[in-house]
Design a protein around this motif. Structure first.
Motif, PDB file in Angstrom:
ATOM      1  N   VAL A 255       0.864  -1.177   0.000  1.00 32.04           N
ATOM      2  CA  VAL A 255       0.000   0.000   0.000  1.00 32.04           C
ATOM      3  C   VAL A 255       0.897   1.222   0.000  1.00 32.04           C
ATOM      4  CG1 VAL A 255      -1.764   1.311   1.229  1.00 32.04           C
ATOM      5  CG2 VAL A 255      -1.842  -1.193   1.234  1.00 32.04           C
ATOM      6  N   VAL A 256       0.789   2.037  -1.029  1.00 33.14           N
ATOM      7  CA  VAL A 256       1.583   3.258  -1.109  1.00 33.14           C
ATOM      8  C   VAL A 256       0.728   4.410  -0.591  1.00 33.14           C
ATOM      9  CG1 VAL A 256       2.871   4.815  -2.607  1.00 33.14           C
ATOM     10  CG2 VAL A 256       2.851   2.359  -3.086  1.00 33.14           C
ATOM     11  N   GLY A 257       1.158   4.996   0.509  1.00 41.85           N
ATOM     12  CA  GLY A 257       0.427   6.086   1.133  1.00 41.85           C
ATOM     13  C   GLY A 257      -0.123   5.671   2.483  1.00 41.85           C
ATOM     14  N   GLY A 258       0.239   6.422   3.516  1.00 48.96           N
ATOM     15  CA  GLY A 258      -0.169   6.075   4.878  1.00 48.96           C
ATOM     16  C   GLY A 258      -1.201   7.013   5.455  1.00 48.96           C
ATOM     17  N   GLY A 259      -2.028   7.628   4.608  1.00 48.12           N
ATOM     18  CA  GLY A 259      -3.112   8.459   5.102  1.00 48.12           C
ATOM     19  C   GLY A 259      -4.330   7.622   5.451  1.00 48.12           C
ATOM     20  N   ILE A 260      -5.487   8.253   5.556  1.00 56.62           N
ATOM     21  CA  ILE A 260      -6.695   7.555   5.965  1.00 56.62           C
ATOM     22  C   ILE A 260      -7.038   6.438   4.982  1.00 56.62           C
ATOM     23  CG2 ILE A 260      -9.195   7.822   6.215  1.00 56.62           C
ATOM     24  CD1 ILE A 260      -8.611  10.575   7.501  1.00 56.62           C
ATOM     25  N   GLY A 261      -7.001   6.718   3.674  1.00 55.92           N
ATOM     26  CA  GLY A 261      -7.332   5.700   2.687  1.00 55.92           C
ATOM     27  C   GLY A 261      -6.350   4.549   2.690  1.00 55.92           C
ATOM     28  N   GLY A 262      -5.058   4.859   2.714  1.00 56.78           N
ATOM     29  CA  GLY A 262      -4.048   3.811   2.707  1.00 56.78           C
ATOM     30  C   GLY A 262      -4.105   2.949   3.952  1.00 56.78           C
ATOM     31  N   MET A 263      -4.287   3.590   5.119  1.00 56.77           N
ATOM     32  CA  MET A 263      -4.351   2.812   6.349  1.00 56.77           C
ATOM     33  C   MET A 263      -5.617   1.963   6.396  1.00 56.77           C
ATOM     34  SD  MET A 263      -1.881   2.648   8.476  1.00 56.77           S
ATOM     35  CE  MET A 263      -1.099   4.252   8.390  1.00 56.77           C
ATOM     36  N   ALA A 264      -6.728   2.511   5.880  1.00 55.69           N
ATOM     37  CA  ALA A 264      -7.954   1.718   5.821  1.00 55.69           C
ATOM     38  C   ALA A 264      -7.768   0.498   4.918  1.00 55.69           C
ATOM     39  CB  ALA A 264      -9.110   2.575   5.323  1.00 55.69           C
ATOM     40  N   ALA A 265      -7.085   0.677   3.795  1.00 58.44           N
ATOM     41  CA  ALA A 265      -6.817  -0.453   2.902  1.00 58.44           C
ATOM     42  C   ALA A 265      -5.974  -1.505   3.610  1.00 58.44           C
ATOM     43  CB  ALA A 265      -6.121   0.038   1.636  1.00 58.44           C
ATOM     44  N   ALA A 266      -4.980  -1.060   4.357  1.00 62.81           N
ATOM     45  CA  ALA A 266      -4.138  -2.012   5.087  1.00 62.81           C
ATOM     46  C   ALA A 266      -4.960  -2.791   6.104  1.00 62.81           C
ATOM     47  CB  ALA A 266      -3.001  -1.267   5.773  1.00 62.81           C
ATOM     48  N   VAL A 267      -5.802  -2.104   6.867  1.00 61.03           N
ATOM     49  CA  VAL A 267      -6.649  -2.782   7.853  1.00 61.03           C
ATOM     50  C   VAL A 267      -7.550  -3.801   7.168  1.00 61.03           C
ATOM     51  CG1 VAL A 267      -8.481  -2.470   9.559  1.00 61.03           C
ATOM     52  CG2 VAL A 267      -6.596  -0.821   9.450  1.00 61.03           C
ATOM     53  N   ALA A 268      -8.185  -3.377   6.072  1.00 57.20           N
ATOM     54  CA  ALA A 268      -9.122  -4.259   5.374  1.00 57.20           C
ATOM     55  C   ALA A 268      -8.426  -5.506   4.843  1.00 57.20           C
ATOM     56  CB  ALA A 268      -9.795  -3.494   4.233  1.00 57.20           C
ATOM     57  N   LEU A 269      -7.241  -5.341   4.284  1.00 56.98           N
ATOM     58  CA  LEU A 269      -6.518  -6.487   3.723  1.00 56.98           C
ATOM     59  C   LEU A 269      -6.007  -7.421   4.817  1.00 56.98           C
ATOM     60  CD1 LEU A 269      -4.578  -4.595   0.922  1.00 56.98           C
ATOM     61  CD2 LEU A 269      -6.383  -6.295   0.574  1.00 56.98           C
TER      62      LEU A 269
ATOM     63  N   ARG B  12      -7.413  -7.948   7.610  1.00 51.69           N
ATOM     64  CA  ARG B  12      -8.565  -8.669   8.147  1.00 51.69           C
ATOM     65  C   ARG B  12      -8.974  -9.870   7.290  1.00 51.69           C
ATOM     66  NH1 ARG B  12     -11.882  -6.279  11.987  1.00 51.69           N
ATOM     67  NH2 ARG B  12     -13.805  -6.953  10.951  1.00 51.69           N
ATOM     68  N   ILE B  13      -8.568  -9.894   6.034  1.00 51.36           N
ATOM     69  CA  ILE B  13      -8.865 -11.070   5.198  1.00 51.36           C
ATOM     70  C   ILE B  13      -7.625 -11.947   5.006  1.00 51.36           C
ATOM     71  CG2 ILE B  13     -10.799  -9.967   4.025  1.00 51.36           C
ATOM     72  CD1 ILE B  13      -8.905  -9.643   1.558  1.00 51.36           C
ATOM     73  N   GLY B  14      -6.597 -11.712   5.819  1.00 50.64           N
ATOM     74  CA  GLY B  14      -5.466 -12.627   5.850  1.00 50.64           C
ATOM     75  C   GLY B  14      -4.277 -12.270   5.002  1.00 50.64           C
ATOM     76  N   TRP B  15      -4.257 -11.062   4.437  1.00 51.08           N
ATOM     77  CA  TRP B  15      -3.125 -10.668   3.603  1.00 51.08           C
ATOM     78  C   TRP B  15      -1.981 -10.124   4.457  1.00 51.08           C
ATOM     79  CZ3 TRP B  15      -2.991  -9.488  -2.020  1.00 51.08           C
ATOM     80  CH2 TRP B  15      -4.050 -10.111  -2.715  1.00 51.08           C
ATOM     81  N   GLN B  16      -0.771 -10.292   3.949  1.00 50.78           N
ATOM     82  CA  GLN B  16       0.414  -9.664   4.536  1.00 50.78           C
ATOM     83  C   GLN B  16       0.606  -8.326   3.832  1.00 50.78           C
ATOM     84  OE1 GLN B  16       3.908 -12.136   4.632  1.00 50.78           O
ATOM     85  NE2 GLN B  16       5.291 -10.363   4.731  1.00 50.78           N
ATOM     86  N   VAL B  17       0.709  -7.249   4.595  1.00 50.42           N
ATOM     87  CA  VAL B  17       0.676  -5.905   4.022  1.00 50.42           C
ATOM     88  C   VAL B  17       1.908  -5.107   4.419  1.00 50.42           C
ATOM     89  CG1 VAL B  17      -0.621  -3.729   3.914  1.00 50.42           C
ATOM     90  CG2 VAL B  17      -1.851  -5.910   4.063  1.00 50.42           C
ATOM     91  N   GLU B  18       2.390  -4.336   3.458  1.00 48.34           N
ATOM     92  CA  GLU B  18       3.484  -3.397   3.687  1.00 48.34           C
ATOM     93  C   GLU B  18       2.991  -2.008   3.265  1.00 48.34           C
ATOM     94  OE1 GLU B  18       8.253  -3.093   2.571  1.00 48.34           O
ATOM     95  OE2 GLU B  18       6.858  -3.984   1.125  1.00 48.34           O
ATOM     96  N   VAL B  19       3.018  -1.055   4.198  1.00 43.67           N
ATOM     97  CA  VAL B  19       2.564   0.306   3.930  1.00 43.67           C
ATOM     98  C   VAL B  19       3.781   1.209   3.786  1.00 43.67           C
ATOM     99  CG1 VAL B  19       1.157   2.243   4.718  1.00 43.67           C
ATOM    100  CG2 VAL B  19       0.469  -0.102   5.274  1.00 43.67           C
TER     101      VAL B  19
END
Length: 395
Positions: A14-28, A30-37
């Motif tokens: 996830v490129v970008g650590g604002g509200i949208g980027g952090m929400a994407a990280a949380v959502a992913l 929660r479905i079992g993905w490994q995420v790098e912001v």
């Protein structure tokens, strides 16, 4: 699930650590993905400003598992609408009926919302001071996307471009996309202290100028001013003086709030919007939030649409057999809705910023004649959004 790939091993950048980027990280996550912001700033944080969370935004936050935490830091708006510069109400939002139909409208500090989202992401997934320089799409024989940045190269099954209106991801993979365009007005924002809590917020519309007021949960007040100007104009060290010059003769409590404010709290940004894109996806990359559909703030939906994007993207990735099919569905679902809202927001801003006396007088007259129920009915298609059916969450 893609053939030969465990869901638990799926990876996303996830490129970008604002509200949208952090929400994407949380959502992913929660479905079992490994995420790098990846965030280019020196810290994960938001500047000091208020944020209206409409019912559709609260539903998205519930889907992310943080809705109750957000409500604990938010203030329910009980009286809001539009006034003229004398203070006479032109239109009032029936917040009780809004709550009955769709749920409450609440105010929160943007920094508090981002903190809540960030705390739902493992610290090991967050990489600050990391600026993306280039994106390389997956080629033949590989199913990963490659991101070059200041600390090397990262590879993943999915790339989410949540890096704002001037998105590096968009410029890398959408080279023919139109550049952001100036909306015609600039905006000042500040947080003001007040001796006593305000009981009402809302906007005040003048001629080519506007003011917005919103009480915050801590007793302070979010204040913004908008004015038609040429882009790029600034008054370094004197932005508060400029606000006072423009707005101090307007109705109470505007003069008192400006008198209590300090220059170091004032932020000024020219308002830009993104012309509609033909698609939000390219290969294994999806754009999200302002990177996909930066809109004017006139409907208070910019951050909320990013939250909706994040929830929808994760739900589709959890339910579709392949990343590419999930992204195709994401584009099909999100692009028409967000571009429709962006268009409405643009039109509202154009009317709100009318500067001629006859036009603004006519506008105000029409606002007074329009029933509150009509306003709520017009908002219905925006506020009735529901998150996709819950997908499997990681244990």
């Amino acid at each position: 699930m893609e053939r030969g790939t465990s869901v638990s091993r799926r990876t996303a950048i996830v490129v970008g650590g604002g509200i949208g980027g952090m929400a994407a990280a949380v959502a992913l996550i929660r479905i079992g993905w490994q995420v790098e912001v990846l965030e280019r700033a020196t810290a994960f944080g938001e500047v000091g400003a208020g944020l209206s969370l409409w019912p559709n935004g609260l539903r998205a936050l519930d889907a992310l598992g943080v809705g109750e935490q957000v409500r604990a830091h938010a203030l329910v708006e009980t009286k809001t609408g539009i006034r003229d510069v004398s203070g006479r109400w032109l239109s009032q939002t029936d917040t009780r009926e809004l709550g009955r139909r769709h749920g409450p409208l609440v105010m929160i500090h943007r920094a508090h919302l981002l903190d809540i989202l960030r705390e739902a992401v493992p610290a090991a997934s967050l990489r600050k001071e990391t600026e993306v320089t280039q994106v390389v799409q997956a080629g033949s024989g590989t199913s990963q996307v490659e991101v070059e940045h200041t600390h090397g190269v990262s590879r993943a099954d999915l790339l989410v471009g949540a890096d704002g209106i001037h998105s590096t991801v968009r410029r890398s993979l959408w080279p023919q996309a139109a550049e952001p365009r100036y909306a015609g007005y600039t905006a000042w924002r500040l947080i003001a202290d007040t001796d006593r809590p305000l009981s009402a917020g809302g906007e005040t519309w003048g001629r080519g100028e506007r003011v917005g007021i919103a009480p915050l949960p801590d007793g302070r007040v979010y204040f913004f001013g908008v004015a038609n100007t040429l882009p790029g104009q600034r008054s370094p060290g004197r932005e508060l003086d400029e606000m006072r010059r423009r707005f101090s003769s307007w109705h109470a409590p505007i003069p008192d709030l400006l008198a209590a404010a300090s220059e170091d709290t004032v932020m000024r940004h020219d308002i830009y919007e993104l012309p509609p894109l033909s698609t939000y996806v390219a290969g294994r990359t999806a754009l999200l939030g302002d990177a996909a559909h930066a809109m004017t703030p006139n409907m208070g939906q910019g951050a909320i649409q990013a939250l909706e994007d994040a929830v929808t993207l994760a739900a589709l990735l959890a339910s579709k057999p392949r990343v590419e099919s999930a992204l195709a569905a994401y584009d099909q679902q999100r692009r028409p809705r967000t571009q429709l809202i962006a268009g409405r927001s643009h039109r509202i801003g154009s009317v709100a910023q009318w500067s001629s006396a006859p036009a603004s007088t006519l506008r105000n007259w029409l606002l007074r004649l329009t029933p509150s129920s009509s306003m709520l009915n017009a908002l219905g298609p925006v506020l009735t959004w529901q998150p996709p059916a819950p997908a499997h969450e990681a244990s």
